[in-house]
Design an enzyme around this catalytic site. Sequence first.
Site, PDB file in Angstrom:
ATOM      1  CB  SER A 190      42.026 -62.982 138.266  1.00 19.08           C
ATOM      2  OG  SER A 190      40.972 -63.861 138.548  1.00 19.08           O
ATOM      3  CG  ASP A 205      39.251 -69.923 138.179  1.00 24.30           C
ATOM      4  OD1 ASP A 205      38.373 -69.041 138.175  1.00 24.30           O
ATOM      5  OD2 ASP A 205      40.467 -69.677 138.095  1.00 24.30           O
ATOM      6  CG  HIS A 238      38.752 -61.565 142.492  1.00 24.03           C
ATOM      7  ND1 HIS A 238      38.029 -62.735 142.555  1.00 24.03           N
ATOM      8  CD2 HIS A 238      39.400 -61.578 141.326  1.00 24.03           C
ATOM      9  CE1 HIS A 238      38.228 -63.421 141.435  1.00 24.03           C
ATOM     10  NE2 HIS A 238      39.047 -62.723 140.653  1.00 24.03           N
TER      11      HIS A 238
END
Length: 168
Positions: free
Chosen positions: A126, A141, A163
């Site tokens: 990640s 994020d 991802h």
Amino acid sequence: MVINPIYNLLVVSTSTIHGSEFLEYIKEDFVKFIASDELLFVPFARPSGISFDAYTAKVQEALNDKNIKVTGLHEFENKKKAIQEAKAIFVGGGNTFLLLKTLYDLDLVHQLRVQVGKGIPYVGTSAGSNLTGLTIGTTNDMPIVYPPSFDALGFLPFNINPHFWIRI
């Protein structure tokens, strides 16, 4: 697009998939890839605000059955030396902005580039994967903090937006 053939990278989307334990779905590949019984863990992304100690313990627990000793980078007074002496490095997920800011604040970005440039195995999940690209400009994020630069480690000549799962 050229990737340094010395790099030894395992760039992973996530450490946990639905219905499995932490690292469970990649554990065998992870262990084979690092080819070491010692692992330096970088816990600075702090998913859900977990402490460095608790995050490191989570990695240790996941690898206990493989007899791998996990040590958190935060445990070392001389963090640059710890990176220099690492047999394998794992940078975990969490908040990419927090991770990169902490690495810049501790003046560790260059040392990570140097060691991985020598072929030390680097596993990123990640946020740790986000750092392998040129910048963190594609992260999903929230910018809870701002690093002095969005320049990442630059192991790959493109940006990552996990991802996914790739081994180089």
